[in-house]
Design a protein around this motif. Structure first.
Motif, PDB file in Angstrom:
ATOM      1  N   PHE A  80      26.671 -19.059   5.762  1.00 21.65           N
ATOM      2  CA  PHE A  80      26.193 -20.416   6.060  1.00 21.65           C
ATOM      3  C   PHE A  80      24.880 -20.276   6.824  1.00 21.65           C
ATOM      4  O   PHE A  80      24.791 -19.520   7.789  1.00 21.65           O
ATOM      5  N   GLN A  96      21.559 -22.961   8.004  1.00 20.05           N
ATOM      6  CA  GLN A  96      21.045 -24.337   7.906  1.00 20.05           C
ATOM      7  C   GLN A  96      19.893 -24.387   6.893  1.00 20.05           C
ATOM      8  O   GLN A  96      19.071 -23.479   6.859  1.00 20.05           O
ATOM      9  N   TYR A 121      18.518 -26.433  17.668  1.00 17.85           N
ATOM     10  CA  TYR A 121      19.084 -25.421  18.564  1.00 17.85           C
ATOM     11  C   TYR A 121      18.448 -25.511  19.957  1.00 17.85           C
ATOM     12  O   TYR A 121      19.136 -25.440  20.964  1.00 17.85           O
ATOM     13  N   TYR A 181      32.973 -22.791  15.755  1.00 15.78           N
ATOM     14  CA  TYR A 181      32.465 -23.028  14.399  1.00 15.78           C
ATOM     15  C   TYR A 181      31.064 -22.383  14.304  1.00 15.78           C
ATOM     16  O   TYR A 181      30.092 -23.041  13.962  1.00 15.78           O
ATOM     17  N   THR A 193      24.396 -18.024  14.960  1.00 23.87           N
ATOM     18  CA  THR A 193      23.008 -18.382  15.301  1.00 23.87           C
ATOM     19  C   THR A 193      22.885 -19.086  16.656  1.00 23.87           C
ATOM     20  O   THR A 193      22.127 -18.627  17.516  1.00 23.87           O
ATOM     21  N   ASP A 238      34.702 -18.375  14.106  1.00 23.57           N
ATOM     22  CA  ASP A 238      34.561 -19.038  12.813  1.00 23.57           C
ATOM     23  C   ASP A 238      35.670 -18.496  11.916  1.00 23.57           C
ATOM     24  O   ASP A 238      36.137 -17.377  12.110  1.00 23.57           O
ATOM     25  N   CYS A 239      36.086 -19.324  10.934  1.00 19.88           N
ATOM     26  CA  CYS A 239      37.204 -18.879  10.098  1.00 19.88           C
ATOM     27  C   CYS A 239      36.750 -18.049   8.897  1.00 19.88           C
ATOM     28  O   CYS A 239      37.586 -17.517   8.179  1.00 19.88           O
ATOM     29  N   VAL A 240      35.433 -17.941   8.666  1.00 14.23           N
ATOM     30  CA  VAL A 240      34.961 -17.186   7.492  1.00 14.23           C
ATOM     31  C   VAL A 240      34.614 -15.760   7.913  1.00 14.23           C
ATOM     32  O   VAL A 240      33.711 -15.539   8.729  1.00 14.23           O
ATOM     33  N   ASP A 296      40.929 -19.553  13.091  1.00  8.13           N
ATOM     34  CA  ASP A 296      40.813 -21.009  13.056  1.00  8.13           C
ATOM     35  C   ASP A 296      40.409 -21.444  14.469  1.00  8.13           C
ATOM     36  O   ASP A 296      41.003 -20.998  15.462  1.00  8.13           O
ATOM     37  N   ALA A 297      39.378 -22.279  14.561  1.00  7.82           N
ATOM     38  CA  ALA A 297      38.833 -22.622  15.884  1.00  7.82           C
ATOM     39  C   ALA A 297      39.881 -23.302  16.763  1.00  7.82           C
ATOM     40  O   ALA A 297      39.951 -23.039  17.973  1.00  7.82           O
ATOM     41  N   ASP A 330      30.062 -27.001  16.628  1.00 13.36           N
ATOM     42  CA  ASP A 330      29.300 -27.474  15.459  1.00 13.36           C
ATOM     43  C   ASP A 330      30.223 -27.461  14.238  1.00 13.36           C
ATOM     44  O   ASP A 330      30.077 -26.639  13.332  1.00 13.36           O
TER      45      ASP A 330
HETATM   46  C1  LIG Z   1      28.256 -26.917  10.180  1.00 20.05           C
HETATM   47  S1  LIG Z   1      28.668 -25.202  10.030  1.00 20.05           S
HETATM   48  C2  LIG Z   1      27.970 -24.607  11.535  1.00 20.05           C
HETATM   49  C3  LIG Z   1      27.553 -23.181  11.508  1.00 20.05           C
HETATM   50  C4  LIG Z   1      26.652 -22.695  12.634  1.00 20.05           C
HETATM   51  N1  LIG Z   1      26.957 -23.297  13.903  1.00 20.05           N
HETATM   52  C5  LIG Z   1      25.183 -22.880  12.276  1.00 20.05           C
HETATM   53  O1  LIG Z   1      24.484 -23.689  12.889  1.00 20.05           O
HETATM   54  O2  LIG Z   1      24.716 -22.188  11.378  1.00 20.05           O
HETATM   55  C6  LIG Z   1      30.374 -25.275  10.290  1.00 20.05           C
HETATM   56  C7  LIG Z   1      31.073 -23.924  10.365  1.00 20.05           C
HETATM   57  O3  LIG Z   1      32.449 -24.176  10.641  1.00 20.05           O
HETATM   58  C8  LIG Z   1      33.232 -23.185  10.026  1.00 20.05           C
HETATM   59  N2  LIG Z   1      34.599 -23.719   9.972  1.00 20.05           N
HETATM   60  C9  LIG Z   1      35.092 -24.723   9.213  1.00 20.05           C
HETATM   61  N3  LIG Z   1      36.371 -24.959   9.518  1.00 20.05           N
HETATM   62  C10 LIG Z   1      36.709 -24.096  10.512  1.00 20.05           C
HETATM   63  C11 LIG Z   1      37.906 -23.865  11.251  1.00 20.05           C
HETATM   64  N4  LIG Z   1      39.008 -24.588  11.053  1.00 20.05           N
HETATM   65  N5  LIG Z   1      37.890 -22.908  12.187  1.00 20.05           N
HETATM   66  C12 LIG Z   1      36.780 -22.159  12.409  1.00 20.05           C
HETATM   67  N6  LIG Z   1      35.626 -22.335  11.737  1.00 20.05           N
HETATM   68  C13 LIG Z   1      35.590 -23.301  10.798  1.00 20.05           C
HETATM   69  C14 LIG Z   1      32.535 -22.955   8.710  1.00 20.05           C
HETATM   70  O4  LIG Z   1      32.836 -21.687   8.201  1.00 20.05           O
HETATM   71  C15 LIG Z   1      31.056 -23.083   9.104  1.00 20.05           C
HETATM   72  O5  LIG Z   1      30.504 -21.832   9.408  1.00 20.05           O
END
Ligand SMILES: C[S@@+](CC[C@H](N)C(=O)[O-])C[C@H]1O[C@@H](n2cnc3c(N)ncnc32)[C@H](O)[C@@H]1O
Length: 458
Positions: A276, A278, A288, A307, A312, A329-331, A356-357, A388
């Motif tokens: 991921f 932006q 940021y 998240y 970043t 983050d979950c990924v 999972d957050a 985020d």
């Molecule tokens: C809007 S992005 C923000 C990413 C980062 N903060 C950035 O600015 O590049 C949301 C992130 O939430 C993660 N995500 C979604 N559901 C989640 C969960 N249940 N637990 C942890 N991470 C999660 C996604 O993998 C993604 O990387």
């Protein structure tokens, strides 16, 4: 005033001068757009496919009007959870065009092709693969459909990335590579995804294919790079499932290192096809910096970056005053990139977890409760939460745990203010009030609004 003009004269929260946020494309860019034949009588670039495409709902409206409408929308939405003194005006772009650093196109069979004169039967055997019988469509899906419309002159996409997409299409014709037919599940090339490092100029091309065997892959890549010499790496992603999800799990690098680097807020980030990142790099830096400034790091705090994606925001916080950072983050691949990004930037006060957050925060809160501490980490450093979440917003589990952890401040970044307001309403019940709301225009010409809310225990 910021370099790129996002901050307006008169400071934050003041009334926005109407003229200040107008797109200030340089004379050369305006000239180019005029040559493209896309400029209306009022001097605004016009999108020729705005109606069919539907992605940029406001592209033919002056930019300062778009910003004013977004401010109004934010004021309406946040009136439930914040007083008018908390609202700052939106930070817009100086040149709100060609900002998308990620451009993606599906490929699909088009109309039958006319045979070129003199190429019909009887002649010598062709020395290269026969051209496909049908044309190849590329561009963007029309809103809410799978009908591809040609968006060759898209005003918001990076021009080099667009050039790559069109070159892939013409090489598919040259090399006889059939596009994917999603109704039948046949054909080979499904998508091309191009990502451009805004500051480095590095370009990653991901070719998504329906199968691993890519005959002539080497020649295809060689010709692609010859025609677009700015490409620094090409990856083949294999997706054989009949699904709307673009990327599959398996990949192989066809050319270059398999990732690109980009710089944000003085740090360097590794971007691979699955990470991921932006899509508007100029405004990400604004977002940021604002979030970190609102979070008010003094050098003593422990920041939780929930998240976190590829880490970043957390890594920028670590370089701008956070004493310690914990990202979640979950990924898995995002966390791999986050750790790599920390090492690569010499940041040694950040750690990252795949989880999972909500569950991660619940465990943190339980540990804090067992140790009889609130608001601090195990070393007594005050907690600050950066969050985020995706468009769906956060979860009750996460928010309850956040309240238990009792951070001094929460900087909540959101790409969907409706779910953000819902979550802020939940936090309000536990004494957390909204101090500041700072919208940032990450997606000019569209309905999308990004907001940072600073929340404190009142
Ligand atoms: C809007 S992005 C923000 C990413 C980062 N903060 C950035 O600015 O590049 C949301 C992130 O939430 C993660 N995500 C979604 N559901 C989640 C969960 N249940 N637990 C942890 N991470 C999660 C996604 O993998 C993604 O990387």
């Amino acid at each position: 005033m910021k370099e790129n003009g996002q901050k307006r004269a008169g400071g934050q929260g003041g009334k926005r001068p109407r003229q200040a946020a107008r797109p200030q494309a340089g004379p050369r860019r305006r000239q180019e757009r005029r040559q493209e034949g896309n400029v209306a009588a009022n001097g605004l670039p016009q999108c020729p496919v705005a109606r069919q495409c539907g992605a940029c709902q406001h592209v033919n409206q002056p930019y300062d009007q778009q910003l004013a409408a977004k401010d109004e929308r934010v004021a309406q939405l946040f009136s439930q959870v914040a007083g008018p003194e908390a609202l700052r005006s939106i930070l817009g772009m100086r040149d709100p065009y060609a900002y998308r650093n990620k451009v993606m196109s599906p490929f699909a069979p088009g109309a039958p092709r006319k045979a070129a004169p003199g190429k019909r039967g009887g002649g010598k055997r062709p020395s290269r693969p026969a051209s496909p019988q049908r044309d190849i469509l590329c561009g963007m899906y029309a809103a809410g459909t799978h009908r591809i419309i040609d968006t060759g002159e898209c005003l918001i996409e990076n021009a080099q990335a667009k050039q790559v997409i069109r070159t892939v299409r013409s090489l598919m014709l040259k090399f006889g590579i059939p596009p994917y037919d999603e109704d039948r599940g046949t054909g080979f090339m499904r998508h091309a995804v191009v990502r451009v490092g805004h500051t480095t100029g590095e370009v990653l091309v991901t070719l998504v294919t329906n199968g691993q065997q890519f005959p002539g892959a080497k020649s295809f890549c060689r010709e692609l790079v010859r025609r677009c010499p700015f490409i620094t790496t090409v990856v083949q992603n294999i997706n054989e499932r009949q699904t709307n999800v673009v990327l599959g799990q398996r990949e192989q690098v066809l050319y270059g290192p398999g990732f690109i680097l980009d710089k944000l807020c003085g740090l360097s980030f590794r971007i691979s096809s699955q990470s991921f990142y932006q899509v508007n790099s100029v405004q990400t830096e604004v977002l940021y910096r604002q979030a970190i400034e609102l979070a008010g790091f003094t050098g003593a705090e422990h920041a939780i970056d929930a998240y976190c994606g590829t880490g970043t925001i957390g890594l920028v916080a670590a370089s701008m005053g956070a004493a310690q950072v914990t990202g979640v983050d979950c990924v898995e691949s995002s966390i791999r990139d986050a750790r790599q990004n920390a090492r690569h930037n010499g940041v040694d006060n950040a750690r990252f977890a795949v989880a999972d957050a909500g569950a991660f925060m619940r465990d943190m809160a339980a540990q804090a409760a067992a140790a009889g501490r609130a608001g601090t980490d195990e070393e007594g450093r005050p907690l600050v939460l950066l969050m985020d979440p995706p468009r769906a917003g956060s979860t009750e589990e996460f928010l309850r745990a956040a309240v238990q952890l009792a951070p001094e401040r929460i900087a909540y970044i959101s790409c969907n203010p409706e779910t953000q307001v819902r979550d802020l309403g939940f936090l309000k019940q536990f004494g957390y009030g909204v101090r500041t709301v700072q919208p940032v225009d990450m997606f000019p010409h569209t309905d999308h609004i990004e907001t940072i809310a600073l929340i404190e225990c009142m």
